[in-house]
Design an enzyme around this catalytic site. Structure first.
Site, PDB file in Angstrom:
ATOM      1  N   SER A 138      -4.183 -11.946  -3.784  1.00 48.34           N
ATOM      2  CA  SER A 138      -4.946 -11.063  -4.661  1.00 48.34           C
ATOM      3  C   SER A 138      -4.026 -10.098  -5.368  1.00 48.34           C
ATOM      4  O   SER A 138      -2.949  -9.753  -4.849  1.00 48.34           O
ATOM      5  CB  SER A 138      -5.962 -10.272  -3.839  1.00 48.34           C
ATOM      6  N   TYR A 151      -7.283  -4.011   2.669  1.00 47.47           N
ATOM      7  CA  TYR A 151      -7.350  -5.352   2.087  1.00 47.47           C
ATOM      8  C   TYR A 151      -6.038  -5.639   1.355  1.00 47.47           C
ATOM      9  O   TYR A 151      -5.429  -6.698   1.521  1.00 47.47           O
ATOM     10  CB  TYR A 151      -8.536  -5.423   1.109  1.00 47.47           C
TER      11      TYR A 151
END
Ligand SMILES: Cc1cc2nc3c(=O)[nH]c(=O)nc-3n(C[C@H](O)[C@H](O)[C@H](O)COP(=O)(O)OP(=O)(O)OC[C@H]3O[C@@H](n4cnc5c(N)ncnc54)[C@H](O)[C@@H]3O)c2cc1C
Lengths: 245, 463
Positions: A138, A151
């Site tokens: 990501s 995250y």
């Protein structure tokens, strides 16, 4: 990629990728947690033209199953030349800040379980001197931000691990492709307000396969994120820490 | 709250949306009513649920299986007809019945029991739906077919999304030998000619429909072009079998709402004149790929935006042969007199093949569909008048294309509506359904008002 293991096959990006692979007539081994949902994706892939589809419902947070899982995939398809690792959780930053348990869950799924799976996979691919490992990471892993750094950290750690793996496997002719999507309109982000930067899972899947076909190292999908992250990464830390990002 | 539009972009209502992803999931728990929503290709308010929640089915788009030997396809309800064609056509299987756009879902095609250009020989879509699963808000799941739960099967086909959520369906496709259609175009001087030529054409053509020039008056009422065709025989003209199955459309898109001055009497009549005279009065034959034949409008993506922000209203009725000539003449003349151009008007004939659906719209007779730019009260009154003419002629108006029919008309058009009402899921409702049942509102006015939906003037006006 003709014989592909897809980990987290019921995620939106993986599903879209599975459809494209099925249309190309690839053989697939699909892994997901929810048996009913996995079955739906498996049947869809078979109907859309996959040469062969096998599936296994497991919770990838159970690391003890990983060796056998990888072995099973090689057996079922008579070898593997591709892996798409797509499982992951977004987590909840506020909860992660409040408790280590919540933080650990994110790190376990996004980083540790990936490493645990990539270890036997990398060894086999290195031995067979062929193959492509595609891992969905990501843009959040590029720089820690207060809004989702747990995250982000799990993805950032994954990125560094993949860099090392790529460095090691290059001489064995094994490609390691890090895919960094930006915002994707999936059930994972259903609760977030959408803007123009959100891409469809189909668009991300096309970018992912293009990168895999050309054995790229790191790609941003859609490409605009390369520019956005270049800017975000170049903000000096002294300024960055004062921003609300 | 999000304003999700129907294809006609009228009426505008506000509603929440909830995306569905997995067919085995339970229905989401929401306060207020829910309504399944496919690709929103219905024109009026039957696919809207003002103040409530739309269950978006586009995520239910997986195939379950397809048997290339029998042509039976099983898929989730959000699979589009386009996806089925991409799967089936290259393998020699086509939709048994298709509406004029392929961007509709299987669920939407069942809920409106759609018809195509071949109603006289094929009937409606519902006839080819072998089985489906219906999920109700009480958590029950039923497999429905002509043999299993036949009452739920009959209520749900043409059931306007009100009996529950269809999660998947099994559809029988029909074999074709190639993707080409042999098409013939016949110019028609007026309505009388249409009635004769259309009947004649049915004998040896699977597909027929006519485009009519809505502005023609007097003796020319009903002037137009009739298209008729059949799938071409194999190897026709030495063409390769199953060439590309991909879209032959030019793939234009309407990039923005067009200002409403683009559409007026002058431009529409110029367009109609050109369109008609391109034909120079003689029948023409040509071979054409199925895409432009069945889906000419799909080539211009988002063409509904041509009508601008206020949108447009479609009106589609069917009238029995006994009253067709006078009623259609009346309808065409009223719309042309009203000075409101209808760009696209289509005449077709329906045969008497019955549908399993209780509320199915098609019935033996002639059907006319017209688009009217939304010019406010003037347009609403015209459409309401056309509804009345239709009712007096013993016909019916198509709910999928409707925004103005009266509750009395609905009751007259669909004699099984009371029986049907007993099968409506208590948690399901639509703006259309509340319009048809203004007194027995299942959900309170208060909640619709609180939702930010436009204030209804009267109970009757509430949608
Ligand atoms: C250019 C154009 C041409 C057309 N030509 C024709 C034609 O020739 N013949 C014809 O019959 N129609 C025609 N139509 C209308 C169209 O075929 C119907 O309105 C169709 O039902 C739309 O399907 P959808 O998937 O867009 O559903 P929507 O319009 O979103 O919904 C339609 C209905 O289906 C219900 N529904 C949707 N999914 C489900 C589900 N999973 N379970 C239960 N209920 C569900 C909804 O609640 C709603 O009542 C045309 C429309 C356009 C835009």
């Amino acid at each position: 990629m003709k014989k592909v293991l897809v980990l987290g096959a019921t995620s939106a990006i993986a599903q879209a990728t599975v459809r494209l692979l099925a249309a190309r007539g690839a053989s697939l081994y699909l892994v997901g947690r929810n048996a009913a949902n996995l079955d739906a994706v498996t049947k869809d892939a078979a109907t859309r033209g996959a040469a062969k589809v096998e599936s296994k419902a497991v919770d990838l947070n159970d690391f003890a199953t990983h060796e056998a899982l990888v072995e099973g995939a090689f057996q079922a398809l008579g070898g593997l030349d591709g892996v798409v690792l797509a499982h992951g959780v977004l987590g909840d930053q506020a909860e992660s800040q409040a408790t280590w348990t919540a933080t650990e869950a994110v790190l376990r799924t996004n980083f540790m379980s990936a490493v645990s799976l990539l270890t036997p996979l990398a060894n086999r691919f290195e031995a067979q001197k062929a193959g492509t490992l595609v891992v969905i990471s990501s843009v959040a892993g590029d720089r820690g931000r207060q809004s989702n750094y747990v995250y982000g950290a799990s993805k950032g750690a994954l990125n560094v691990f993949l860099q090392g793996l790529r460095n090691r496997l290059a001489k064995a002719n094994v490609a390691v492709v890090t895919v960094k999507p930006g915002f994707v309109d999936t059930p994972m982000t259903a609760h977030l307000p959408k803007n123009k930067l959100f891409a469809s899972p189909e668009k991300v899947a096309r970018g992912l396969l293009r990168a895999a076909d050309s054995r790229k190292n790191e790609v941003y999908v859609p490409g605009i994120w390369a520019l956005i992250m270049l800017i975000i990464k170049s903000i000096p830390e002294s300024v960055f820490k004062k921003l609300k990002l | 709250m999000k304003s999700l539009e129907s294809w006609g972009r009228y009426p505008r209502v506000e509603q929440r949306t909830q995306a569905l992803t997995w067919r085995s999931d339970a229905l989401p728990e929401v306060s207020g009513s829910v309504l399944p929503h496919g690709l929103g290709r219905s024109y009026g308010d039957s696919c809207l649920n003002g103040g409530g929640t739309l269950l978006l089915t586009s995520g239910l788009d997986r195939f379950i299986d397809f048997d290339p030997a029998t042509g039976v396809v099983r898929c989730e309800a959000g699979v589009s007809l386009d996806m089925i064609l991409r799967l089936g056509a290259p393998r020699g299987w086509f939709l048994p019945v298709t509406p004029g756009t392929k961007f509709v879902t299987v669920g939407g095609a069942i809920a409106n029991d759609v018809h195509g250009k071949n109603h006289h020989c094929a009937g409606t879509f519902g006839r080819y739906v072998r089985r489906f699963e219906l999920v109700r808000s009480d958590g029950s799941r039923r497999i429905c077919s002509p043999d299993e739960n036949p009452d739920w099967y009959g209520a749900t086909i043409g059931g306007l999304g009100l009996t529950g959520l269809i999660t998947w369906a099994e559809v029988q496709l029909k074999p074709i030998s190639n993707p080409y259609v042999l098409q013939e175009t016949v110019p028609l001087a007026n309505l009388d000619e249409f009635l004769v030529v259309a009947r004649e054409s049915e004998a040896d053509h699977q597909f027929t429909m006519a485009w009519v020039d809505c502005l023609a008056r007097g003796k020319k009422v009903g002037r137009g072009l009739l298209y008729r065709g059949n799938f071409a025989p194999p190897q026709f003209d030495g063409l390769p079998l199953a060439k590309s199955h991909l879209s032959h459309g030019i793939g234009l898109a309407v990039p923005m709402d067009m200002p409403s001055f683009c559409l007026n009497r002058l431009t529409v009549s110029a367009f109609n004149w050109l369109y008609f005279h391109r034909q120079n009065g003689k029948p023409k034959q040509r071979l054409t790929h199925y895409d432009p034949f069945f889906y000419p409008l799909d080539a211009i993506y988002g063409w509904n935006r041509i009508y601008g922000r206020k949108g447009f209203l479609q009106f589609q009725c069917v009238v029995p042969y006994s009253t067709a000539r006078d009623a259609l003449k009346d309808i065409l003349e009223r719309s042309s007199r009203g000075g409101l151009p209808s760009f696209l008007s289509v005449l077709k004939t329906f045969g008497d093949i019955p549908s399993p659906g209780w509320l199915s719209f098609p019935r033996k007779g002639v059907t006319l569909a017209m688009d009217f730019a939304n010019r406010g009260e003037k347009t609403y009154r015209l459409v309401e008048e056309l509804d009345r003419v239709t009712r007096e002629a013993g016909g019916a108006v198509y709910p999928a294309k409707d925004a103005r029919m009266s509750p009395e008309s609905f009751a007259a058009y669909f004699p099984r509506h009371t029986e049907f009402a007993g099968y409506v899921d208590p948690a399901f409702s639509s703006s259309f359904w509340r319009r048809m049942h203004p007194v027995s509102l299942p959900f309170s006015l208060e909640s619709e008002r609180a939702s930010g939906a436009p204030q209804p003037q009267s109970v009757l006006a509430l949608r």
